[in-house]
Write a protein that holds these residues in place. Structure first.
Motif, PDB file in Angstrom:
ATOM      1  N   ILE A 159       0.884  -1.212   0.028  1.00 19.60           N
ATOM      2  CA  ILE A 159       0.132  -0.218   0.059  1.00 19.60           C
ATOM      3  C   ILE A 159       0.907   1.261  -0.095  1.00 19.60           C
ATOM      4  O   ILE A 159       0.425   2.252  -0.677  1.00 19.60           O
ATOM      5  N   ILE A 160       1.750   1.304   0.930  1.00 19.74           N
ATOM      6  CA  ILE A 160       2.672   2.403   0.816  1.00 19.74           C
ATOM      7  C   ILE A 160       3.422   2.561  -0.350  1.00 19.74           C
ATOM      8  O   ILE A 160       3.629   3.824  -0.940  1.00 19.74           O
ATOM      9  N   ILE A 203       1.123   4.080  -2.922  1.00 21.63           N
ATOM     10  CA  ILE A 203       1.061   5.704  -2.532  1.00 21.63           C
ATOM     11  C   ILE A 203       2.217   6.466  -3.039  1.00 21.63           C
ATOM     12  O   ILE A 203       2.144   7.345  -4.022  1.00 21.63           O
ATOM     13  N   VAL A 240      -0.796  12.373  -2.695  1.00 20.82           N
ATOM     14  CA  VAL A 240      -0.566  13.172  -1.567  1.00 20.82           C
ATOM     15  C   VAL A 240      -1.839  13.595  -0.984  1.00 20.82           C
ATOM     16  O   VAL A 240      -2.943  13.548  -1.640  1.00 20.82           O
ATOM     17  N   PRO A 241      -1.865  13.913   0.322  1.00 18.45           N
ATOM     18  CA  PRO A 241      -3.437  14.187   1.008  1.00 18.45           C
ATOM     19  C   PRO A 241      -3.896  15.450   0.185  1.00 18.45           C
ATOM     20  O   PRO A 241      -3.128  16.509  -0.083  1.00 18.45           O
ATOM     21  N   ASP A 242      -5.138  15.381  -0.139  1.00 15.62           N
ATOM     22  CA  ASP A 242      -5.780  16.502  -0.784  1.00 15.62           C
ATOM     23  C   ASP A 242      -6.018  17.778   0.318  1.00 15.62           C
ATOM     24  O   ASP A 242      -5.903  17.547   1.454  1.00 15.62           O
ATOM     25  N   ILE A 290     -11.387  19.382   0.143  1.00  9.05           N
ATOM     26  CA  ILE A 290     -12.123  18.388   0.546  1.00  9.05           C
ATOM     27  C   ILE A 290     -13.335  19.115   1.310  1.00  9.05           C
ATOM     28  O   ILE A 290     -14.536  18.494   1.275  1.00  9.05           O
ATOM     29  N   LEU A 306       4.751  10.136   4.903  1.00  6.21           N
ATOM     30  CA  LEU A 306       4.247   9.008   4.549  1.00  6.21           C
ATOM     31  C   LEU A 306       4.439   7.638   5.075  1.00  6.21           C
ATOM     32  O   LEU A 306       3.579   6.749   5.768  1.00  6.21           O
ATOM     33  N   PHE A 353       2.458   6.565   7.876  1.00  5.05           N
ATOM     34  CA  PHE A 353       1.115   5.918   7.754  1.00  5.05           C
ATOM     35  C   PHE A 353       1.112   4.581   7.614  1.00  5.05           C
ATOM     36  O   PHE A 353       0.007   3.814   8.102  1.00  5.05           O
ATOM     37  N   GLU A 354       2.148   3.996   7.428  1.00 10.25           N
ATOM     38  CA  GLU A 354       2.126   2.547   7.525  1.00 10.25           C
ATOM     39  C   GLU A 354       1.759   1.674   8.909  1.00 10.25           C
ATOM     40  O   GLU A 354       1.277   0.720   8.992  1.00 10.25           O
ATOM     41  N   VAL A 357      -1.914   1.426   9.030  1.00 16.17           N
ATOM     42  CA  VAL A 357      -2.278   0.330   7.886  1.00 16.17           C
ATOM     43  C   VAL A 357      -2.162  -1.060   8.667  1.00 16.17           C
ATOM     44  O   VAL A 357      -3.111  -1.922   8.841  1.00 16.17           O
ATOM     45  N   ILE A 365      -9.073  -3.394   0.427  1.00 16.77           N
ATOM     46  CA  ILE A 365      -8.401  -2.805   1.608  1.00 16.77           C
ATOM     47  C   ILE A 365      -7.196  -1.914   1.038  1.00 16.77           C
ATOM     48  O   ILE A 365      -7.120  -0.737   1.578  1.00 16.77           O
ATOM     49  N   GLN A 366      -6.603  -2.222   0.069  1.00 12.58           N
ATOM     50  CA  GLN A 366      -5.706  -1.225  -0.612  1.00 12.58           C
ATOM     51  C   GLN A 366      -6.370  -0.003  -0.974  1.00 12.58           C
ATOM     52  O   GLN A 366      -5.790   1.192  -0.746  1.00 12.58           O
ATOM     53  N   PHE A 420      -6.918   2.191   1.946  1.00 14.75           N
ATOM     54  CA  PHE A 420      -6.077   3.124   2.617  1.00 14.75           C
ATOM     55  C   PHE A 420      -5.446   4.146   1.702  1.00 14.75           C
ATOM     56  O   PHE A 420      -5.234   5.162   2.169  1.00 14.75           O
ATOM     57  N   ILE A 421      -5.442   4.058   0.584  1.00 16.41           N
ATOM     58  CA  ILE A 421      -5.262   5.147  -0.537  1.00 16.41           C
ATOM     59  C   ILE A 421      -6.143   5.954  -0.408  1.00 16.41           C
ATOM     60  O   ILE A 421      -5.692   7.384  -0.259  1.00 16.41           O
ATOM     61  N   TYR A 427      -5.506   7.791   2.811  1.00 18.11           N
ATOM     62  CA  TYR A 427      -4.545   8.805   2.784  1.00 18.11           C
ATOM     63  C   TYR A 427      -4.835   9.982   2.081  1.00 18.11           C
ATOM     64  O   TYR A 427      -4.251  11.204   2.568  1.00 18.11           O
ATOM     65  N   ARG A 428      -5.503  10.031   0.822  1.00 10.63           N
ATOM     66  CA  ARG A 428      -5.791  11.060   0.003  1.00 10.63           C
ATOM     67  C   ARG A 428      -6.647  11.994   0.814  1.00 10.63           C
ATOM     68  O   ARG A 428      -6.391  13.214   0.665  1.00 10.63           O
ATOM     69  N   ASN A 429      -7.496  11.517   1.751  1.00  7.50           N
ATOM     70  CA  ASN A 429      -8.499  12.331   2.582  1.00  7.50           C
ATOM     71  C   ASN A 429      -7.965  12.438   4.018  1.00  7.50           C
ATOM     72  O   ASN A 429      -8.992  12.958   4.942  1.00  7.50           O
ATOM     73  N   LEU A 430      -6.671  12.465   4.280  1.00  5.14           N
ATOM     74  CA  LEU A 430      -6.235  12.554   5.628  1.00  5.14           C
ATOM     75  C   LEU A 430      -6.653  13.947   6.386  1.00  5.14           C
ATOM     76  O   LEU A 430      -7.056  14.096   7.206  1.00  5.14           O
TER      77      LEU A 430
END
Lengths: 255, 193
Positions: free
Chosen positions: A9-10, A13, A19-21, A26, B21, B24-25, B28, B54-55, B58-59, B62-65
């Motif tokens: 997953i990492i 990314i 990258v976070p929006d 949002i 980043l 973030f793991e 996960v 699942i993937q 989490f993506i 991350y995008r919406n953190l």
């Protein structure tokens, strides 16, 4: 396996340069919902005040003499259905939009509907007190002549037929009668006597706009039982762009 | 570093992940298994499909953190994303989430959480019937029962995961329970009064 999946997953990314929006992006949708909600509340308040204008603008002196049954009939008869319909539409839409906001789902239907209704009522009554609703209605009448027929279809019919009620401008005055010219140019000879209830005697002069409750004698004559000036909160009605309001109908029902 | 991270709260890790980043793991690692089970429970997907979801979860997370609001639990937020991704995937496949994949113990856990069974051994014998009862339930009831009794979520958390008022969530749980009791009676499973 656990580590493998998380690593994957990492890596994804990283590889896709995700990258976070930004916060504004949002929240954009949420701001949009609040904006639409604000518009719906304002529109609901406007329609509410227009409905209010049509409901409260009665001739209360005559209104008080009515019995309960007639009062109910009156309510059904005069209900400003178009405004009520538009008000309900905007209100429901406002509620649904609220549910879409970030935490809108947390509140129950009655709570949300109650809060929106309170805000709309306060704004609506405020608009009525400030007489803005009259201006809005006036603008509608001026810009869309067909508007009157949509708002008051029954009024159109009743006032054209001379069935119990007529309204227009006094053209010529005699001792116990006068000639009344309606908006459409029809002339009526209106007969009155000492039993005719006349609100403010001084209104019986040439050029004044009046409404008359009574009985049709023949196609050109009308026997008056009541005469009153055509005014709404001090404003003369029945000019080219404004139409006599509900109190005309009230008198018709009473007659 | 890893030890330090493991002691940190979820919201702190979210904050740090916005700029780093690799941190973030840790999130996960904390949630992937739970979410994997949850996704399998509310869908019919096999392990591979569930892993893909699942993937995606989490993506998306991350995008919406920056959307994460720490007045919520992080687990609630990530469960909501997982639920949405799963439902989207179900829709994409033009299928209805009719048959869920629950283990025998999970089925029995839901069943026992809702009714008192006279004879537990007999219930185990009737496992097929129990499975049918739960599988035949409409998705919205099955989903709340899974969240309540298998994921052990509170009503507040369920409200935020499902984006439904608390009263509606409670009503769904109650109706789900009633449905199980009625069906159990019909299927001849003996219940305590």
């Amino acid at each position: 396996m656990k580590r493998k999946t998380s690593k994957k997953i990492i890596d994804t990314i990283k590889d896709e340069h995700i990258v976070p929006d930004p916060k504004w992006k949002i929240n954009l949708k949420n701001y949009l919902y609040w904006g639409i909600l604000a518009c719906m509340v304002i529109l609901s308040a406007a329609f509410f005040s227009l409905a209010l204008l049509n409901v409260v603008d009665f001739d209360f002196e005559l209104f008080c003499q009515l019995k309960a049954g007639k009062y109910l009939k009156l309510l059904i008869f005069f209900a400003p259905y178009l405004w009520i319909g538009l008000f309900i539409f905007c209100f429901v839409l406002g509620y649904l939009i609220f549910r879409k906001t970030k935490k809108g789902y947390r509140y129950n239907v009655l709570f949300v509907a109650g809060i929106i209704l309170i805000i709309v009522s306060i704004l609506g009554v405020g608009t009525h007190i400030a007489r803005m609703n009259e201006k809005i209605e006036d603008q509608f009448s001026r810009r869309a002549p067909q508007f009157r027929k949509i708002i008051l279809p029954r009024a159109e019919y009743l006032l054209e037929s001379g069935d119990g009620i007529i309204a227009g401008t006094i053209e010529q005055k005699e001792k116990e009668s006068f000639v009344l010219k309606t908006r459409n140019g029809k002339e009526w000879t209106v007969i009155f006597d000492e039993n005719t209830r006349i609100r403010k005697e001084r209104i019986l002069k040439v050029g004044v706009k009046v409404m008359i409750v009574g009985k049709k004698v023949n196609s050109n004559s009308f026997k008056a039982t009541g005469i009153k000036p055509l005014k709404r909160r001090g404003k003369l009605l029945l000019n080219n762009r404004f139409y006599p309001n509900k109190h005309l109908l009230l008198n018709q029902i009473r007659a | 570093m890893n030890e330090q991270l493991s002691k940190m709260s979820d919201s702190r890790i979210v904050e740090l992940s916005k700029t780093e980043l690799d941190i973030f793991e840790e999130l996960v690692l904390r949630y992937q298994e739970r979410l994997f089970r949850y996704i399998k429970r509310i869908s019919y997907f096999n392990s591979e499909d569930a892993e893909d979801i699942i993937q995606e979860v989490f993506i998306k997370a991350y995008r919406n953190l920056n959307d994460y609001d720490d007045s919520f639990k992080f687990s609630t937020w990530i469960y909501r994303i997982a639920r949405n991704c799963t439902i989207d995937e179900i829709r994409k496949k033009h299928a209805r989430p009719q048959s869920v994949q629950l283990e025998d113990e999970e089925l029995l856990k839901i069943f026992k959480s809702n009714i008192n069974v006279e004879n537990e051994i007999e219930m185990k014998d009737n496992l097929e019937k129990v499975e049918r009862i739960i599988n035949d339930m409409p998705f919205r009831y099955k989903e709340v029962l899974i969240l309540r009794f298998l994921e052990e979520k509170s009503y507040e958390e369920m409200m935020d995961i499902l984006r439904k008022p608390k009263g509606t969530v409670a009503a769904l749980v109650n109706r789900g329970k009633k449905m199980i009791i009625q069906e159990a009676k019909k299927q001849g499973i003996y219940l305590n009064k």
